[in-house]
Design an enzyme around this catalytic site. Structure first.
Site, PDB file in Angstrom:
ATOM      1  N   ASN A 144       1.067  -0.892  -0.150  1.00  0.00           N
ATOM      2  CA  ASN A 144      -0.001   0.167   0.259  1.00  0.00           C
ATOM      3  C   ASN A 144       1.002   0.622  -0.058  1.00  0.00           C
ATOM      4  O   ASN A 144       1.626   1.538  -1.614  1.00  0.00           O
ATOM      5  CB  ASN A 144      -0.963   0.108   1.318  1.00  0.00           C
ATOM      6  CG  ASN A 144      -2.273   0.827   0.425  1.00  0.00           C
ATOM      7  OD1 ASN A 144      -2.966   0.696  -0.048  1.00  0.00           O
ATOM      8  ND2 ASN A 144      -2.682   1.957   1.802  1.00  0.00           N
ATOM      9  N   ASN A 204      -0.449  -7.001   4.035  1.00  0.00           N
ATOM     10  CA  ASN A 204       0.211  -5.666   4.740  1.00  0.00           C
ATOM     11  C   ASN A 204      -1.323  -5.644   4.596  1.00  0.00           C
ATOM     12  O   ASN A 204      -2.549  -5.359   3.404  1.00  0.00           O
ATOM     13  CB  ASN A 204       0.594  -4.507   3.317  1.00  0.00           C
ATOM     14  CG  ASN A 204       0.327  -3.269   4.439  1.00  0.00           C
ATOM     15  OD1 ASN A 204       1.127  -2.348   4.873  1.00  0.00           O
ATOM     16  ND2 ASN A 204      -0.807  -2.202   3.726  1.00  0.00           N
ATOM     17  N   GLU A 205      -2.135  -5.482   5.686  1.00  0.00           N
ATOM     18  CA  GLU A 205      -3.819  -4.975   5.677  1.00  0.00           C
ATOM     19  C   GLU A 205      -4.302  -5.481   5.540  1.00  0.00           C
ATOM     20  O   GLU A 205      -5.281  -5.074   4.316  1.00  0.00           O
ATOM     21  CB  GLU A 205      -3.791  -3.457   5.926  1.00  0.00           C
ATOM     22  CG  GLU A 205      -2.790  -2.656   7.053  1.00  0.00           C
ATOM     23  CD  GLU A 205      -3.558  -1.312   6.573  1.00  0.00           C
ATOM     24  OE1 GLU A 205      -4.755  -0.787   5.814  1.00  0.00           O
ATOM     25  OE2 GLU A 205      -3.911  -0.610   7.857  1.00  0.00           O
ATOM     26  N   GLU A 295       0.778  -0.285  12.724  1.00  0.00           N
ATOM     27  CA  GLU A 295       0.970   1.349  11.879  1.00  0.00           C
ATOM     28  C   GLU A 295       0.385   2.406  13.466  1.00  0.00           C
ATOM     29  O   GLU A 295      -0.790   2.082  12.809  1.00  0.00           O
ATOM     30  CB  GLU A 295       0.670   1.226  11.466  1.00  0.00           C
ATOM     31  CG  GLU A 295       1.281   0.802   9.917  1.00  0.00           C
ATOM     32  CD  GLU A 295       0.601   0.960   8.223  1.00  0.00           C
ATOM     33  OE1 GLU A 295       0.170   1.655   8.331  1.00  0.00           O
ATOM     34  OE2 GLU A 295       0.843  -0.297   7.844  1.00  0.00           O
TER      35      GLU A 295
HETATM   36  C1  GAL Z   1      -2.555   2.118   6.266  1.00  0.00           C
HETATM   37  C2  GAL Z   1      -1.514   0.704   5.281  1.00  0.00           C
HETATM   38  C3  GAL Z   1       0.004   2.159   5.341  1.00  0.00           C
HETATM   39  C4  GAL Z   1      -0.431   3.541   4.567  1.00  0.00           C
HETATM   40  C5  GAL Z   1      -0.760   3.985   5.549  1.00  0.00           C
HETATM   41  C6  GAL Z   1      -1.557   5.349   5.072  1.00  0.00           C
HETATM   42  O1  GAL Z   1      -3.493   1.444   6.168  1.00  0.00           O
HETATM   43  O2  GAL Z   1      -0.805  -0.058   5.565  1.00  0.00           O
HETATM   44  O3  GAL Z   1       0.429   0.926   3.990  1.00  0.00           O
HETATM   45  O4  GAL Z   1      -1.023   3.792   3.841  1.00  0.00           O
HETATM   46  O5  GAL Z   1      -2.108   3.773   5.577  1.00  0.00           O
HETATM   47  O6  GAL Z   1      -0.241   5.664   5.325  1.00  0.00           O
END
Ligand code: GAL
Length: 935
Positions: A144, A204-205, A295
């Protein structure tokens, strides 16, 4: 002594208490010896990294894991990674987390690069180990990250590899060399071997574990995909825990706790991402939740039409102070900030909605500078590094105080009942009530142990402590003007050795001390040998605790305490000499056995100027006589397509999906030939185009060299369907070949499943394997790019250049022109300097229309595309370019394609990190004879 009783004016602050299993700490036993019902777990492949309900344990030691995210590919100068890593470590963090980028590392389906320039992840993992940071590796293959196709290899987006992010054979084969490669590079740097990698993330997610989550009906294809990625990691020697980052709790995917039916694919440690101010800074789009947060919001992205510089106000000092403490209140013990350093979307790395900057309003800015946000995180980071008890939560030891509503601006006076080993009582005891204002959060300690000492409580916050020469030195901070109080066990008297006056009151178990913080530094000495330093917030910002060890655990007796400078990253002890930025500084020793040295003001540098502009037309393709027979051109006449994103029955043929012709990035040129019979009675009067180009895309069209029209784009429009009338009969050739040229500025692939959307348009860039260092993300299909005019070692005879010189003069009418100037630089040694390129639209003499913005600019610096200036769409006009890409001792820094550009100095600081010292010659070459073939 009487206990101070609570004020009637208490609250509406909310008090959140939580706990620590103190007995265990006092006995010095390991967590394996807990009396909790929660078992200590590991994955059976190793016992170095373990975990339980509370926290991670490394080598049997429980720890609060505070970390931050950076993306090595967003700072393509490996020599600068160390600076970012040192800054992260200086914040008191223990971990750096990285995404790695499949598309960047895998230029073709059968090749991977983990060696050239910023591809060299071995170098990154060595640096992280040597700086003393644990590492979380997050390879995707989908990441992402606001990236074109979410970081997936662009060649995988044609549709030919089946459904992406699923278990199909073609897709599995496509990611295997990359996942093999990243796991093999990582393997020797695991903490079980010769490094500090402790966590490896899968995908990822990616939710998708359940077809029906409520009834736990498994989604076998998704589970099989995740299991293939897990098997790949294990097969390649990854033994540390596998983790996942769920985008929200509702997906309930990949956690062993949720998976009560044995569906499969579960990771070792489940994690949850959270962006309380919303990743887009639009709060209506997001919710929030809680102990591993792979995150947690560190800032916000900068989309084309988003706030310039990201979301600085809403994710600044107050946000940091409130939310990160709140996470601690919610017992989060593994907290990774996304991002701690954002960096740059150089070239065409970004997803369509993003511009060049990925500053992210992060604590370390795109240009590597630091400010109050960094310092505010450091104030908490240093505390979390010495308060490992934060990671174990069964005894009331920390009180997190905050308003229920983040938006509250009111000031509350409060007292709080604390539970200590000498009883429960209200604090403060001897001073007026404590104060909580606005968005503040506070962590108050009870029975806080430092070395052999105990603070029964403190209404000032603990910043850090260090044990130096066997003596405990504790630093407490309070905002200016506020009172702070603490109760130190075991002392009978204290004295102020420098600073403000304080009140000492002897008590049954020690001394209670109160003061009102007036700013600066107050040093107290106690008769039990303890030294306590009281500081205000701003002074705390400049308190540094450099580690004297590479151990990311940073034992408290292996640190130094330094107060004063903008930044201190590391320290070595050699007698009484302070070595500062490579020089020995004279010191004086105070009666407190501290050393004082004076450092000079930073030197300033003159703003450099770009000189010697030259230019050349870069659109020969509009000319009907131009030959498109060379290898730059691919015949776009496919009548079949693997593209699943369009209804092929209703799409006109031949299919013009650029990716299936091998063109994935940047500006594309489409050249079409058609003839009109000489005797035609109804010749065509115009052309209809249907363009999918990513949001903010733009285009221009020409017939037989005559301009038909253009579109400057819109930050929200990803398609355009213009009908362009042919301007005059004379433009169309009857009885001969007509040439239609469309220049199509494509802004990239969407993220997620839309990555395969493909774009209509043809490009003429080489297939992207010529520049191994900068990769295909650096350039598109303009003549100047194909032929490498943007590369420093392109040296045509002087007759090549046309007479029109400085870009600020502009040029008449539509077209594409390449400008090249030189930027001589002589940056003195010993300075860390950041330069940026700032664009100014040329003045429109009429001042009554938008002509001043009617263009787009790509900025190349020494071959690197370091800016996309789209003045009609975005306010982003300043593009920081890192040292290394720029030669700080070079006559010949080359600046390409610019309009009204000037250089600005972002900062210059005296530093041990000597930006001029970078041996970056290898980053600035790249022109090869083979480029000539792509005319
Ligand atoms: C999350 C994602 C990241 C980045 C972030 C926003 O959902 O895992 O890669 O996109 O959002 O900056």
């Amino acid at each position: 002594m009487d206990l101070w009783s609570p004020l009637s004016r208490l609250f509406p602050a909310v008090l959140l208490t939580w706990t620590l299993f103190a007995l265990c700490f006092q006995l010095g036993c390991s967590a394996a010896n807990t009396s909790t019902p929660w078992p200590l777990l590991d994955n059976g492949l190793q016992h170095t990294v373990q975990w339980d309900h509370y926290s991670l344990l490394i080598n049997g030691e429980r720890l609060f894991l505070f970390g931050g995210e950076m993306h090595p590919f967003r700072l393509p100068v490996p020599e600068l990674w160390e600076d970012i890593l040192q800054k992260i470590e200086a914040m008191g963090m223990r971990m750096v987390s990285i995404y790695t980028h499949w598309g960047f590392h895998a230029p073709t389906p059968d090749s991977v690069d983990f060696r050239t320039g910023a591809h060299n992840l071995t170098c990154f993992l060595e640096m992280a180990r040597d700086v003393g940071l644990y590492v979380m590796v997050r390879p995707g293959p989908y990441i992402n990250g606001e990236l074109s196709a979410g970081g997936m290899a662009l060649w995988s987006t044609t549709g030919a590899y089946g459904t992406l992010r699923l278990n199909g054979t073609a897709y599995t084969h496509s990611w295997t060399p990359y996942q093999d490669g990243i796991a093999r590079v990582t393997r020797p740097f695991q903490i079980t071997e010769n490094g500090t990698v402790i966590i490896f993330q899968i995908e990822n997610e990616y939710g998708n574990q359940w077809r029906d989550m409520n009834h736990k009906i498994p989604n076998w294809e998704a589970i099989s995909y995740v299991e293939k990625l897990e098997d790949n990691a294990r097969k390649n020697g990854i033994v540390v825990p596998l983790t996942h980052n769920a985008p929200n709790q509702n997906g309930r995917a990949w956690s062993k706790d949720y998976d009560t039916v044995g569906a499969g694919g579960d990771v070792d440690i489940y994690g949850l991402d959270s962006y309380p101010q919303c990743w887009s800074c639009v709060t209506s789009e997001c919710g929030s939740q809680p102990p591993f947060m792979p995150e947690f919001q560190g800032g916000a992205m900068n989309p084309w039409d988003g706030p310039a510089g990201g979301c600085q106000e809403r994710t600044g000092v107050d946000f940091v102070n409130f939310y990160y403490r709140d996470n601690i209140a919610q017992r989060v013990t593994m907290l990774n900030l996304h991002m701690i350093y954002g960096g740059t979307n150089w070239g065409w790395l970004a997803a369509p909605f993003m511009g060049t900057s990925y500053d992210y309003s992060a604590a370390i800015s795109e240009d590597r500078s630091i400010g109050d946000k960094f310092y505010e995180i450091k104030n908490l980071g240093l505390f979390t590094r010495v308060a490992d008890e934060l990671a174990f939560t069964d005894w009331p030891a920390f009180y997190v105080i905050r308003h229920v509503q983040t938006a509250s601006a009111s000031e509350e006076w409060f007292a709080i009942k604390v539970n200590t080993s000498i009883g429960e009582f209200y604090v403060p005891k001897i001073s007026s009530a404590a104060v909580l204002s606005g968005n503040e959060g506070k962590i108050l300690v009870a029975d806080f142990h430092f070395g052999n000492q105990t603070l029964y409580y403190a209404t000032a916050e603990v910043l850090t402590y260090s044990i130096i020469d066997g003596k405990e030195i504790l630093v407490l901070w309070t905002p200016s003007g506020r009172s702070g109080e603490f109760y130190l066990n075991g002392a009978t008297t204290g004295t102020v050795s420098s600073g403000q006056s304080v009140t000492f009151v002897g008590s049954d178990h020690g001394v209670i001390v109160a003061n009102t913080q007036r700013g600066g530094l107050t040093v107290l000495e106690f008769d039990n040998g303890v030294r306590i330093i009281l500081v205000d917030r701003k002074t705390a910002y400049k308190v540094w605790v450099p580690a004297l060890t590479k151990d990311p655990g940073v034992p408290v007796d292996q640190t130094a305490l330094v107060v004063g400078p903008y930044l201190v990253c590391s320290a070595t002890l050699t007698g009484t000499t302070i070595r500062w930025n490579g020089a020995d500084l004279p010191t004086t020793k105070t009666n407190r056995s501290t050393l004082v040295a004076t450092i000079p003001q930073p030197r300033t540098i003159l703003v450099p100027k770009i000189v010697d502009w030259k230019s050349h037309d870069s659109l020969p393709e509009r000319d009907p006589s131009y030959s498109d027979a060379g290898p730059a051109w691919v015949l776009a006449n496919d009548t079949t397509s693997p593209n699943p994103a369009f209804n092929l029955n209703t799409t006109t043929k031949p299919y013009l999906f650029a990716d299936q012709y091998g063109f994935h990035t940047g500006i594309r040129l489409w050249r079409a030939h058609f003839s009109v019979p000489a005797d035609s009675t109804s010749p065509p009067t115009g052309v209809c185009l249907s363009i999918q180009g990513g949001t903010a895309h733009g285009w221009s069209a020409y017939l037989n060299g005559v301009f038909l029209g253009s579109w400057l784009g819109d930050a929200n429009a990803d398609t355009s369907n213009p009908t362009l009338p042919f301007p005059a009969n004379s433009t169309l050739l009857r009885g001969g070949d007509n040439v239609l040229l469309v220049i199509h500025d494509d802004t990239g692939h969407d993220q997620g499943s839309a990555a395969v959307a493909g774009t209509a348009g043809a490009s003429s860039s080489p297939h992207g394997t010529i520049d191994a260092l900068r990769t295909r993300y650096n350039e598109g299909g303009l003549t100047a790019e194909r032929l490498g005019w943007h590369l420093p070692n392109f040296n045509p005879p002087s007759s090549f250049w046309e007479s029109r010189s400085a870009p600020s003069e502009g040029f008449p009418g539509p077209g594409v022109r390449f400008y090249r100037g030189t930027l001589p630089l002589h940056i003195p040694r010993g300075l860390d300097v950041s330069l940026a390129f700032r664009f100014q639209p040329p003045l429109d003499p009429e001042q009554n229309n938008n002509l001043g913005y009617g263009y787009r600019v790509l900025l190349f610096v020494n071959g690197w595309q370091y800016g996309r200036y789209y003045p009609s769409i975005a306010s982003e006009d300043t593009f920081p370019v890192p040292a290394g890409v720029l030669d700080y001792e070079g006559q010949e820094n080359m600046v390409g394609l610019a309009v009204g550009v000037e250089v600005v100095v972002r900062y210059a600081v005296e530093s041990g990190f000597d930006s001029k010292g970078i041996e970056g010659g290898y980053l600035r070459g790249g022109w090869e004879e083979v480029r000539r073939e792509y005319a």
